[in-house]
Design an enzyme around this catalytic site. Sequence first.
Site, PDB file in Angstrom:
ATOM      1  N   LEU A 190     -49.972   7.066  -7.590  1.00 19.08           N
ATOM      2  CA  LEU A 190     -49.809   6.681  -6.185  1.00 19.08           C
ATOM      3  C   LEU A 190     -50.486   5.347  -5.887  1.00 19.08           C
ATOM      4  O   LEU A 190     -50.706   5.002  -4.726  1.00 19.08           O
ATOM      5  CB  LEU A 190     -50.369   7.777  -5.268  1.00 19.08           C
ATOM      6  N   LEU A 193     -49.279   4.097  -2.212  1.00 26.35           N
ATOM      7  CA  LEU A 193     -47.904   4.577  -2.091  1.00 26.35           C
ATOM      8  C   LEU A 193     -47.768   5.797  -1.185  1.00 26.35           C
ATOM      9  O   LEU A 193     -46.653   6.258  -0.938  1.00 26.35           O
ATOM     10  CB  LEU A 193     -47.330   4.884  -3.475  1.00 26.35           C
ATOM     11  N   THR A 194     -48.865   6.322  -0.667  1.00 29.68           N
ATOM     12  CA  THR A 194     -48.771   7.381   0.339  1.00 29.68           C
ATOM     13  C   THR A 194     -48.456   6.815   1.710  1.00 29.68           C
ATOM     14  O   THR A 194     -48.077   7.557   2.617  1.00 29.68           O
ATOM     15  CB  THR A 194     -50.082   8.179   0.448  1.00 29.68           C
ATOM     16  N   GLY A 195     -48.676   5.516   1.874  1.00 24.94           N
ATOM     17  CA  GLY A 195     -48.442   4.864   3.160  1.00 24.94           C
ATOM     18  C   GLY A 195     -49.646   4.841   4.076  1.00 24.94           C
ATOM     19  O   GLY A 195     -49.592   4.266   5.169  1.00 24.94           O
ATOM     20  N   PHE A 206     -53.620   4.154  -6.268  1.00 23.96           N
ATOM     21  CA  PHE A 206     -54.866   4.284  -5.499  1.00 23.96           C
ATOM     22  C   PHE A 206     -54.608   4.724  -4.064  1.00 23.96           C
ATOM     23  O   PHE A 206     -55.335   4.376  -3.142  1.00 23.96           O
ATOM     24  CB  PHE A 206     -55.635   2.959  -5.515  1.00 23.96           C
ATOM     25  N   GLY A 207     -53.545   5.467  -3.860  1.00 29.34           N
ATOM     26  CA  GLY A 207     -53.215   5.978  -2.534  1.00 29.34           C
ATOM     27  C   GLY A 207     -52.332   5.062  -1.717  1.00 29.34           C
ATOM     28  O   GLY A 207     -51.846   5.455  -0.649  1.00 29.34           O
ATOM     29  N   TYR A 212     -67.192   9.829 -15.424  1.00 29.17           N
ATOM     30  CA  TYR A 212     -66.940  10.169 -14.022  1.00 29.17           C
ATOM     31  C   TYR A 212     -68.130  10.893 -13.417  1.00 29.17           C
ATOM     32  O   TYR A 212     -68.868  11.577 -14.122  1.00 29.17           O
ATOM     33  CB  TYR A 212     -65.713  11.077 -13.909  1.00 29.17           C
TER      34      TYR A 212
END
Length: 345
Positions: free
Chosen positions: A236, A241-243, A238-239, A53
């Site tokens: 989530l 599921l946050t909408g 990769f984000g 990373y």
Amino acid sequence: MELRPLGDTGLDVSAICLGTMTFGEQNTEAEAHQQLDCAFDFGVNFIDTAEMYAFPTCARTQGLTEQYIGTWLASSRVPRDRVVVATKVTGPSESMDYLRGGPRLNAKQINQAIDDSLRRLQTDYIDLYQVHWPERNTNYFGQLGYTGEDDQDAIPIEETYETLCRLVESGKARAIGVSNETPWGVSEYLRLSRESSGPRIATIQNPYSLLNRTFEVGLAEIAMREHCGLLAYSPLGFGVLTGKYQRGRPRGSRLQRWNYFTRHTNPQAQAATAKYLALSRQYDLTPAQMALSFIQQQPFVTSVIIGATTIEQLKENLESAHLELPRQLLREIDSVHESQPNPAP
């Protein structure tokens, strides 16, 4: 914050783990320290990172994430023995020839990798040292259609495991784990442990989310019966599921900057996500909190790895630790899953 046993190691870790792969790419060193302070003030004692990373990986940022964590650890804000630090040795990759000429899971490379990680992290030991992905040809990172492709040149699991054992014996690592592994691979590590009376793998770090529940098929039973719980990454999606991607890709977001990550944005995943977002609204929850709480309630999960690029996102995700989803909502989540199972494996 609830603490849970890390396998049979005697260590206890928070039900939420701070994922750090944005440090050095999307987050500066100061922002990284701010996130670490915020998480530990909330009760998180568990940090996950990797030698490769920041992410997405490149020679310019390789090692920066560990370096930023190291300067935070050295600041003495939190005593070292109150922090559980997990990192990973990189599996084989032709695209990462800048890392030891191309990473492999042999004894020489693993020993060099942990020494480099210890130096960057400014610590004498790693609490949980993990194999990031297998050496052999198998399915991970969403790959399907196993072909049994020849891998006779792969470093045997025996050599990798024996090297990890020596790291534990030397005190450089307190516990070992695997990541992106299959039921066969996990079973091999467990077999080698039984036959040698060596350390057992304590954890399996694999993807798990409302869009990818494939862990439940075979690995969940192993995780529970063998006391090597799941460290759930990409909870989530990769984000997704946050909408925040329902109306396109916001400027500066991960999927806008690196649009080649399509694992969670296919039409089936988008359709399932829309249903999960509607459920969260119905129960007056944020989508992220519903998705994270669902994972924390699974009996095979040791910790959920959350990542954020802003403090606001981080605080919202941390609040999921205080939630327990009602049974009716869990039934409705299962109903959505049954109608569109695992659209982003």
